[in-house]
Enzyme design. Structure first.
Site, PDB file in Angstrom:
ATOM      1  N   SER A  41       7.159   5.218   9.671  1.00 57.48           N
ATOM      2  CA  SER A  41       7.167   4.003   8.864  1.00 57.48           C
ATOM      3  C   SER A  41       5.771   3.398   8.800  1.00 57.48           C
ATOM      4  CB  SER A  41       8.131   2.984   9.472  1.00 57.48           C
ATOM      5  OG  SER A  41       7.515   2.393  10.597  1.00 57.48           O
ATOM      6  N   LYS A  42       5.647   2.400   7.945  1.00 63.50           N
ATOM      7  CA  LYS A  42       4.358   1.738   7.795  1.00 63.50           C
ATOM      8  C   LYS A  42       3.907   1.113   9.117  1.00 63.50           C
ATOM      9  CE  LYS A  42       4.823   0.955   2.892  1.00 63.50           C
ATOM     10  NZ  LYS A  42       4.669   0.086   1.740  1.00 63.50           N
ATOM     11  N   ARG A  43       4.884   0.639   9.885  1.00 61.74           N
ATOM     12  CA  ARG A  43       4.534  -0.025  11.151  1.00 61.74           C
ATOM     13  C   ARG A  43       4.086   0.957  12.231  1.00 61.74           C
ATOM     14  NH1 ARG A  43       8.749  -2.067   8.996  1.00 61.74           N
ATOM     15  NH2 ARG A  43      10.075  -0.582  10.086  1.00 61.74           N
ATOM     16  N   ASP A  44       4.481   2.223  12.098  1.00 57.34           N
ATOM     17  CA  ASP A  44       4.128   3.200  13.132  1.00 57.34           C
ATOM     18  C   ASP A  44       2.632   3.396  13.265  1.00 57.34           C
ATOM     19  OD1 ASP A  44       6.694   3.688  13.956  1.00 57.34           O
ATOM     20  OD2 ASP A  44       7.035   5.248  12.455  1.00 57.34           O
ATOM     21  N   PRO A  78       0.832  -1.205   0.000  1.00 52.43           N
ATOM     22  CA  PRO A  78       0.000   0.000   0.000  1.00 52.43           C
ATOM     23  C   PRO A  78       0.870   1.261   0.000  1.00 52.43           C
ATOM     24  CG  PRO A  78       0.009  -1.021   2.181  1.00 52.43           C
ATOM     25  CD  PRO A  78       0.727  -1.957   1.260  1.00 52.43           C
TER      26      PRO A  78
END
Ligand code: GLU
Length: 507
Positions: free
Chosen positions: A261-264, A13
């Site tokens: 980041s995407k994980r944040d 994404p």
């Protein structure tokens, strides 16, 4: 003629930072009457993710920043716009670079490359570069004959860029000014892989040139590659046509500690993607700003100001206004902290200013899903009184559920403070009073009620909080008379006359 491109890789994404990059490209193109291209950079097949390309197209559509040309947005004269369909083109330019002596064949096996990295572990030289290439297996260290033999016998090879020694490479960046690279610090980047497909660096430069890109607006993470890119333009003889570069500042985590980041998103509990993404597992599936109930214009407004400083106090901009006043020179050099509260603030402003009929259309499917009443007239009346209180679109039916069903819980602490036995009689009299009033005009209803209260010596501080609790369950909410106007006489009376018994039960 200005031509810009957004060139994402379909590896998953699209991060919100990518949307900001697309937005700045869009703004510049629109402002200067140029063309905005979507190019899919799918050179790295190992990182290719099914569905990512469709996601990118859908995300740009949802945001309302549609490219003029490219994948998903109609054909232009410079296609194909997917790099995996352009391999023959890149091969031609790789050959041209080799002929010109600006690139070379390298035959090292993965094990040999690994051994070299191991050897150089504690040294500060670039692993494959002018200082090491002489001891590796390539067309520069080998004789012509050896190289020809290796090529004709089918030995696997890659093509590398030959970085010249002891030179300075200057990159003019519209945001950062002049950035200077020493070629001795640059590695001989791979241009073409063993399977004959290009790497990002080659494909990107070839495409920007062939697609006549005038401005490269992209994230700061690409700045370290810009020296290589300038050298490639020079080596291909395209210096004159080299686009202007603008490397955008990073979007930082809310605490300012590093890149968002995407994980944040999961970690901090906010969306970092424009729209939802369905991965193979729940852990790899994410909600986007759309699912969190944001208006696309609010998201764009929020993103625009993450890194761009229009230089005035104004914060709310329509897309058209941004197109008018956007300027690359007003983009900050330093990273911008992602502030989710600010994103919500923008959304609240947009909802408050939105056209009630449009909002009613938006919540209609949500109301249907919940089995709520859906008449257009009712929904419009409801959103008109509630829109100042909604932060995201989902708030309408969540926080404002009591416009559609009975009150579920009553504010007990406030009832404890306010509900007294004598209030029962006041409620009964008040109901008798409003039973004969006209509910069509909330202002009038309020004036008449205040007159009634004055005549009956009822203090606003005693009655109003209780009316609110009876109507909505809490002391918050839109103005009482506006709510009663939306509920209508029958429903209002029903709530007000049934509340006292419920209050008694609670206390
Ligand atoms: N494909 C690169 C990316 O995914 C594009 C970088 C560029 O715009 O040059 O960000």
């Amino acid at each position: 003629m200005v031509r810009v491109r957004f060139a994402p890789s379909p590896t998953g994404p699209l991060h919100i930072g990518g949307v900001r990059t697309a937005l700045y490209n869009y703004l510049l193109a629109k402002q200067l009457g140029g063309t905005f291209i979507l190019r899919i950079e799918d050179t790295d097949q190992n990182r290719f993710v099914e569905g990512a390309e469709a996601y990118i197209v859908e995300a740009l559509k949802w945001c309302g920043i549609e490219p003029t040309e490219g994948i998903g947005f109609g054909d232009g004269a410079y296609g194909p716009y997917r790099q995996s369909e352009r391999n023959a083109i890149y091969r031609k330019y790789a050959a041209q670079l080799i002929d010109a002596g600006a690139a070379y064949y390298a035959f090292d096996t993965p094990a040999e490359l690994e051994a070299m990295r191991e050897r150089l572990k504690n040294e500060s030289v670039q692993s494959y570069s002018s200082s090491t290439r002489g001891s590796m297996k390539n067309s520069l260290s080998w004789s012509e004959q050896e190289t020809r033999k290796a090529l004709s016998s089918g030995t696997p090879y890659i093509v590398r860029l030959k970085i010249p020694e002891n030179k300075e490479v200057k990159v003019e960046d519209l945001i950062r000014g002049e950035v200077i690279f020493q070629t001795n610090d640059l590695d001989d980047k791979v241009l073409m892989k063993a399977d004959g497909t290009p790497t990002y660096h080659l494909a990107n430069i070839v495409d920007d040139y062939l697609m006549r890109i005038t401005h490269v607006i992209r994230g700061e993470e690409w700045l370290p590659s810009a020296g290589h890119h300038v050298l490639l333009y020079e080596a291909l003889g395209w210096s004159e046509a080299m686009p202007k570069f603008a490397h955008l500042p990073l979007i930082l985590r809310p605490d300012g500690k590093g890149k968002l980041s995407k994980r944040d998103g999961v970690k901090f509990g906010f969306p970092v993607f424009p729209i939802g993404w369905k991965g193979a597992t729940p852990e790899t599936s994410f909600e986007g700003f759309r699912e969190a109930g944001f208006e696309p214009q609010a998201v764009l407004n929020f993103l625009a100001l993450l890194g761009w400083n229009p230089g005035t106090e104004q914060e709310i901009f329509s897309l058209d206004e941004m197109v008018q006043i956007f300027s690359l020179s007003k983009i900050n050099k330093s990273g911008a902290r992602f502030d989710y509260d600010k994103a919500k603030w923008f959304n609240q402003k947009y909802l408050a200013a939105a056209d009630p009929a449009a909002l009613a259309r938006q919540i209609l499917p949500l109301a249907q899903e919940k089995g709520y009443r859906t008449e257009e007239e009712y929904l419009i009346k409801f959103v008109s009184v509630f829109k100042d209180r909604a932060i995201v679109i989902n708030d309408f039916l969540e926080k404002g559920y009591y416009f559609f069903e009975d009150v579920k819980t009553y504010d007990q602490p406030n009832l404890l403070k306010k509900w007294k036995p004598e209030n029962k009689l006041t409620f009964r009299h008040f109901v008798a009073f409003i039973e004969v009033q006209n509910f069509d005009n909330p202002v009038e209803l309020e004036t008449l009620t205040k007159g009634w209260m004055h005549d009956n010596e009822v203090k606003p501080g005693d009655l109003f909080p209780l009316l609110r609790i009876a109507l909505t369950g809490s002391v918050q909410g839109p103005a009482i008379f506006e709510m009663m106007h939306v509920f209508g006489k029958e429903a209002s009376i029903q709530r007000l006359s049934s509340a006292p018994a419920k209050f008694d039960n609670l206390l």
